[in-house]
Design a protein around this motif. Structure first.
Motif, PDB file in Angstrom:
ATOM      1  N   SER A 169       3.344   2.186  10.962  1.00 48.27           N
ATOM      2  CA  SER A 169       2.652   1.471   9.894  1.00 48.27           C
ATOM      3  C   SER A 169       2.469   2.353   8.667  1.00 48.27           C
ATOM      4  O   SER A 169       2.614   1.887   7.523  1.00 48.27           O
ATOM      5  CB  SER A 169       1.289   0.983  10.412  1.00 48.27           C
ATOM      6  N   VAL A 173       3.861   1.442   4.775  1.00 46.34           N
ATOM      7  CA  VAL A 173       3.023   1.382   3.565  1.00 46.34           C
ATOM      8  C   VAL A 173       3.425   2.473   2.577  1.00 46.34           C
ATOM      9  O   VAL A 173       3.436   2.252   1.359  1.00 46.34           O
ATOM     10  CB  VAL A 173       1.533   1.488   3.947  1.00 46.34           C
ATOM     11  N   LEU A 186      -2.004  -6.594   3.967  1.00 47.88           N
ATOM     12  CA  LEU A 186      -1.648  -6.480   5.382  1.00 47.88           C
ATOM     13  C   LEU A 186      -1.766  -7.833   6.057  1.00 47.88           C
ATOM     14  O   LEU A 186      -2.830  -8.469   6.003  1.00 47.88           O
ATOM     15  CB  LEU A 186      -2.570  -5.486   6.093  1.00 47.88           C
ATOM     16  N   ARG A 199      -1.916  -0.467  14.423  1.00 50.17           N
ATOM     17  CA  ARG A 199      -1.120  -0.851  13.251  1.00 50.17           C
ATOM     18  C   ARG A 199      -2.007  -0.999  12.014  1.00 50.17           C
ATOM     19  O   ARG A 199      -1.621  -0.585  10.921  1.00 50.17           O
ATOM     20  CB  ARG A 199      -0.342  -2.138  13.543  1.00 50.17           C
ATOM     21  N   GLU A 200      -3.186  -1.560  12.184  1.00 45.46           N
ATOM     22  CA  GLU A 200      -4.089  -1.651  11.032  1.00 45.46           C
ATOM     23  C   GLU A 200      -4.588  -0.273  10.611  1.00 45.46           C
ATOM     24  O   GLU A 200      -4.735   0.005   9.415  1.00 45.46           O
ATOM     25  CB  GLU A 200      -5.277  -2.568  11.349  1.00 45.46           C
ATOM     26  N   TYR A 203      -2.050   1.303   8.407  1.00 41.00           N
ATOM     27  CA  TYR A 203      -2.095   0.723   7.057  1.00 41.00           C
ATOM     28  C   TYR A 203      -3.208   1.364   6.232  1.00 41.00           C
ATOM     29  O   TYR A 203      -2.987   1.819   5.095  1.00 41.00           O
ATOM     30  CB  TYR A 203      -2.313  -0.789   7.167  1.00 41.00           C
ATOM     31  N   ARG A 204      -4.395   1.435   6.817  1.00 41.17           N
ATOM     32  CA  ARG A 204      -5.539   1.981   6.083  1.00 41.17           C
ATOM     33  C   ARG A 204      -5.368   3.477   5.829  1.00 41.17           C
ATOM     34  O   ARG A 204      -5.759   3.990   4.768  1.00 41.17           O
ATOM     35  CB  ARG A 204      -6.830   1.694   6.849  1.00 41.17           C
ATOM     36  N   VAL A 219      -6.464  -8.064   3.474  1.00 39.73           N
ATOM     37  CA  VAL A 219      -6.218  -7.894   4.911  1.00 39.73           C
ATOM     38  C   VAL A 219      -6.462  -9.230   5.616  1.00 39.73           C
ATOM     39  O   VAL A 219      -7.601  -9.721   5.648  1.00 39.73           O
ATOM     40  CB  VAL A 219      -7.115  -6.806   5.520  1.00 39.73           C
ATOM     41  N   PHE A 249       2.696  -5.787   3.922  1.00 36.18           N
ATOM     42  CA  PHE A 249       3.159  -5.205   5.176  1.00 36.18           C
ATOM     43  C   PHE A 249       2.771  -6.165   6.290  1.00 36.18           C
ATOM     44  O   PHE A 249       1.590  -6.426   6.514  1.00 36.18           O
ATOM     45  CB  PHE A 249       2.520  -3.833   5.407  1.00 36.18           C
ATOM     46  N   ALA A 251       2.605  -6.915  10.211  1.00 35.57           N
ATOM     47  CA  ALA A 251       2.539  -6.097  11.421  1.00 35.57           C
ATOM     48  C   ALA A 251       3.335  -6.665  12.585  1.00 35.57           C
ATOM     49  O   ALA A 251       3.296  -6.108  13.682  1.00 35.57           O
ATOM     50  CB  ALA A 251       1.080  -5.902  11.838  1.00 35.57           C
TER      51      ALA A 251
END
Length: 340
Positions: A169, A173, A186, A199-200, A203-204, A219, A249, A251
């Motif tokens: 991820s 990003v 996301l 996965r989150e 992203y963060r 999100v 993005f 997931a």
């Protein structure tokens, strides 16, 4: 079908002698020449031992179960290929079950396919749908069924094989950031799984490392399917244009296909108006319009390692939690470009 008697007749030995030699019974003392004749006769006749009879002796079925979220999940196909190839190499069969087929009665007992699993008809089980706190996994573990989780981890249970979803991820990003995007959305996984969380988290992490703030309106978690992707992008496109994400993005690959369709149906274009990158790769991604940029994960190896771990568990060896160390790859296609 050739029988054991046919093998014994060709090798000119007693059937009981042929049987013990072919199953590797150390108590059977025969000459090297006799042993060679028996194995040569078996090869010539293409003899296969009776699986039912062997199972009665060894208490093994030579069958492993695989529970997957859905047969429609193309993002999981490489994992399944890896599992099937490794199982075939070990002489095992694979019974594939969709998670929705594991129905429960009102008192919580498993029915249908669940009976095959809990009634000793499988040597072990690979589970690819477990939640963060999964009572089904706990139930199976309590029955001492050899069990390995793949692409999942759950609390209080050890014996899993995963890939580095967080790093995959982050790479997705970062690619969008390197193209110049600053407002990145996301479409996450609407599931209580550690996979969704990893996965989150990636992203963060990438947004933070890129010096970018996350607007929580960017999100949107949704089911990892086409309908979920359409629903998620509808919400993201409703954000005012001056604060709307210029890149997404997704997931999951199926979710990304829904996002792509939703963008087009709303009158926007990829990547002219919105860039799109998806987690997991599949050959069909190259044939979408436009071809979809993806993150390719070492999913086949994840499946292979899950089988190896499960077969060790069947043999009574301890299991552990493994993260595949193969680095994800970015496959750049036409769905990502600098913001306009």
């Amino acid at each position: 079908m050739p029988t054991l008697k046919d093998v014994a007749r060709l090798a000119e030995v007693d059937p009981s002698t042929a049987s013990r030699v072919l199953r590797g019974d150390p108590r059977q003392a025969v000459s090297t020449d006799t042993r060679g004749r028996i194995f040569e006769a078996a090869r010539t006749l293409r003899y296969r031992p009776n699986a039912l009879a062997r199972g009665l002796r060894t208490r093994r079925t030579d069958t492993i179960g695989l529970i997957i979220p859905s047969l429609d999940n193309v993002g999981f196909s490489e994992v399944t290929h890896g599992i099937q190839a490794a199982a075939a190499g070990a002489g095992k069969l694979v019974m594939v079950v969709e998670a929705d087929a594991l129905q429960r009665t009102a008192d919580g007992h498993l029915e249908h396919y669940g009976r095959l699993i809990t009634d000793g008809r499988l040597d072990g089980l690979i589970v690819a749908f477990a939640t963060l706190d999964d009572q089904f996994v706990t139930h199976l573990a309590e029955r001492n069924l050899p069990l390995v989780l793949v692409n999942r981890r759950t609390s209080g249970f050890h014996g899993s094989v995963v890939v580095d979803d967080e790093l995959g991820s982050v790479m997705a990003v970062r690619h969008l950031i390197d193209l110049g995007h600053r407002r990145i959305g996301l479409v996450g996984l609407e599931a209580e799984t550690d996979t969704a969380q990893r996965r989150e988290r990636g992203y963060r992490r990438a947004m933070d490392e890129g010096g970018l703030s996350v607007n929580e309106a960017w999100v949107v978690n949704a089911p990892p399917n086409e309908a979920g992707g359409r629903e998620a992008i509808s919400r993201l496109l409703s954000i005012p244009a001056d604060t709307r994400p210029t890149a997404i993005f997704a997931a999951s690959l199926l979710g990304a296909i829904g996002v792509l369709a939703g963008i087009r149906e709303a009158g926007f274009a990829v990547p002219d108006d919105v860039s799109l990158i998806a987690f997991n790769d599949h050959p069909l991604a190259a044939h979408l319009s436009p071809p979809l940029t993806t993150i390719r994960m070492p999913n086949r190896r994840m499946g292979t390692e899950a089988v190896r771990m499960l077969l060790d568990a069947v043999d009574g060896k301890p299991v552990h939690d493994l993260m595949i160390d193969d680095k994800p790859e970015i496959v750049i296609r036409a769905s990502t470009a600098p913001p306009t």
